[in-house]
Design an enzyme around this catalytic site. Structure first.
Site, PDB file in Angstrom:
ATOM      1  N   ARG A 168      11.743  -5.521   5.390  1.00 39.05           N
ATOM      2  CA  ARG A 168      11.207  -3.641   4.707  1.00 39.05           C
ATOM      3  C   ARG A 168      12.418  -2.687   5.691  1.00 39.05           C
ATOM      4  O   ARG A 168      12.992  -2.883   6.706  1.00 39.05           O
ATOM      5  CB  ARG A 168      10.032  -3.406   5.277  1.00 39.05           C
ATOM      6  CG  ARG A 168       9.550  -2.687   5.218  1.00 39.05           C
ATOM      7  CD  ARG A 168       8.223  -1.415   4.988  1.00 39.05           C
ATOM      8  NE  ARG A 168       7.894  -2.068   6.253  1.00 39.05           N
ATOM      9  CZ  ARG A 168       6.389  -2.261   6.547  1.00 39.05           C
ATOM     10  NH1 ARG A 168       5.406  -1.575   5.261  1.00 39.05           N
ATOM     11  NH2 ARG A 168       6.001  -2.746   7.358  1.00 39.05           N
ATOM     12  N   LYS A 216       0.963  -1.166  -0.063  1.00 39.32           N
ATOM     13  CA  LYS A 216      -0.126  -0.252   0.057  1.00 39.32           C
ATOM     14  C   LYS A 216       1.049   0.967   0.333  1.00 39.32           C
ATOM     15  O   LYS A 216       0.233   1.898  -0.894  1.00 39.32           O
ATOM     16  CB  LYS A 216      -1.189   0.239   1.376  1.00 39.32           C
ATOM     17  CG  LYS A 216      -1.828  -1.372   1.754  1.00 39.32           C
ATOM     18  CD  LYS A 216      -3.129  -1.599   2.557  1.00 39.32           C
ATOM     19  CE  LYS A 216      -2.002  -1.449   3.534  1.00 39.32           C
ATOM     20  NZ  LYS A 216      -1.554  -2.573   4.252  1.00 39.32           N
ATOM     21  N   ARG A 229     -10.000  -0.149   8.321  1.00 42.20           N
ATOM     22  CA  ARG A 229      -9.734  -1.604   8.563  1.00 42.20           C
ATOM     23  C   ARG A 229     -10.713  -2.291   9.271  1.00 42.20           C
ATOM     24  O   ARG A 229     -10.398  -3.116   9.357  1.00 42.20           O
ATOM     25  CB  ARG A 229      -8.705  -1.183   9.086  1.00 42.20           C
ATOM     26  CG  ARG A 229      -7.256  -1.601   8.742  1.00 42.20           C
ATOM     27  CD  ARG A 229      -6.176  -1.470  10.051  1.00 42.20           C
ATOM     28  NE  ARG A 229      -4.702  -0.103   9.026  1.00 42.20           N
ATOM     29  CZ  ARG A 229      -3.580  -0.338   8.582  1.00 42.20           C
ATOM     30  NH1 ARG A 229      -3.256  -1.787   9.015  1.00 42.20           N
ATOM     31  NH2 ARG A 229      -2.790  -0.057   8.042  1.00 42.20           N
ATOM     32  N   ARG A 270      11.211  -0.611  10.560  1.00 44.45           N
ATOM     33  CA  ARG A 270       9.995  -0.514  12.344  1.00 44.45           C
ATOM     34  C   ARG A 270      10.184  -1.624  13.189  1.00 44.45           C
ATOM     35  O   ARG A 270      10.391  -2.682  12.850  1.00 44.45           O
ATOM     36  CB  ARG A 270       8.587  -0.505  11.195  1.00 44.45           C
ATOM     37  CG  ARG A 270       8.326   1.068  10.501  1.00 44.45           C
ATOM     38  CD  ARG A 270       7.113   0.583   9.473  1.00 44.45           C
ATOM     39  NE  ARG A 270       5.955   0.046  10.155  1.00 44.45           N
ATOM     40  CZ  ARG A 270       4.480  -0.227   9.398  1.00 44.45           C
ATOM     41  NH1 ARG A 270       4.296   0.570   8.339  1.00 44.45           N
ATOM     42  NH2 ARG A 270       3.726  -0.685   9.581  1.00 44.45           N
ATOM     43  N   ARG A 293      -0.368  -9.350  13.249  1.00 42.77           N
ATOM     44  CA  ARG A 293      -1.267  -8.430  12.172  1.00 42.77           C
ATOM     45  C   ARG A 293      -1.822  -9.044  11.098  1.00 42.77           C
ATOM     46  O   ARG A 293      -2.575  -8.971  10.654  1.00 42.77           O
ATOM     47  CB  ARG A 293      -0.006  -7.756  11.444  1.00 42.77           C
ATOM     48  CG  ARG A 293       0.389  -6.444  12.855  1.00 42.77           C
ATOM     49  CD  ARG A 293       1.581  -5.988  12.254  1.00 42.77           C
ATOM     50  NE  ARG A 293       2.142  -4.955  11.177  1.00 42.77           N
ATOM     51  CZ  ARG A 293       3.729  -4.563  10.481  1.00 42.77           C
ATOM     52  NH1 ARG A 293       4.225  -4.696  10.944  1.00 42.77           N
ATOM     53  NH2 ARG A 293       3.095  -3.580   8.850  1.00 42.77           N
TER      54      ARG A 293
END
Ligand code: AP5
Length: 209
Positions: free
Chosen positions: A124, A15, A90, A152, A163
């Site tokens: 990431r 996203k 969400r 992160r 998640r």
């Protein structure tokens, strides 16, 4: 086209990676609830402290906190022609709250199987200066940036599994909710960044967004 566009999909679907291209194409400012929450955590605000524990555990932040945050953002002058909403709504409750104040012209659902998600998330890296998103294997940072990229806090394998569970239980049902309203666009996100971007661009252009 008026109204907001929603970027929808599991954690690590791409996203954030696709958002700037869509924002340039449509002229709609990107608003990421994840980025807003991370800014609140960094500022040390009361709301940030409350959100932090949920985020680090891989759980969704309570609806009332998020709905309040987005309601304020929707009142800013640049939101008049709609926003590119990255990571919001969400839950069905968030979608219902949004529908009361803002039209949604398209929901772009980037679909990626769970098996591909963990590798994407754990690899990431973010550039704290520009906000650019990289991946150690799929999109490595250029050499002048590689020394400053960071990971992160919620990008651990354990948190990703939480998640993903939160996504399947609370967020995935929203796809059907938007499909019934005729605005859901399904995109196969399990291909290269460029191919996914081109597919989204073609879908948006054909809808006249
Ligand atoms: P948020 O920051 O929104 O995280 P997320 O939804 O889990 O999504 P990500 O940012 O992890 O993934 P992405 O889809 O943007 O993927 P990216 O482009 O970075 O939310 C964080 C937390 O905040 C939540 O867990 C929750 O606690 C809270 N929160 C936020 N919004 C909320 C809400 N509305 N309600 C309640 N709580 C909320 O890509 C991932 C990696 O893959 C990158 O390394 C990238 O380079 C790579 N990549 C991207 N595309 C491809 C591709 N096609 N092929 C190969 N690699 C790719």
């Amino acid at each position: 086209m008026s109204g907001s566009i929603v970027l929808f999909g599991p954690p690590g679907a791409g996203k954030g990676t696709q958002a700037s291209r869509i924002s340039s194409l449509t002229g709609k400012p990107q608003v990421s609830t994840g980025d807003m929450l991370r800014a609140a955590v960094a500022s040390g605000s009361e709301m940030g402290s409350e959100a932090q524990s949920y985020m680090e555990a891989g759980l969704l932040v309570p609806d009332e906190v998020i709905i309040g945050l987005i309601s304020e953002r929707l009142q800013e002058p640049d939101a008049m022609s709609g926003l590119l909403l990255d990571g919001y709504p969400r839950t069905i409750a968030q979608a219902e709250a949004l529908a009361k104040v803002e039209g949604v012209s398209a929901v772009i659902s980037i679909e990626v199987p769970d098996e591909a998600i963990v590798e994407r998330i754990v690899g990431r890296r973010m550039d704290p200066e520009t906000g650019m998103i990289y991946h150690i294997r799929f999109n490595p940072p250029p050499s002048e940036v590689s020394s400053r990229v960071v990971q992160r806090k919620d990008d651990t394998e354990e948190t990703v599994r939480n998640r993903l569970s939160a996504y399947h239980e609370q967020t995935a049902p929203l796809a059907g909710w938007y499909e019934e309203r005729g605005v859901l666009i399904r995109i196969d996100g399990n291909r290269s960044i460029e191919e996914v971007g081109s597919a989204i661009e073609a879908a948006i252009t054909s809808r006249g967004n």
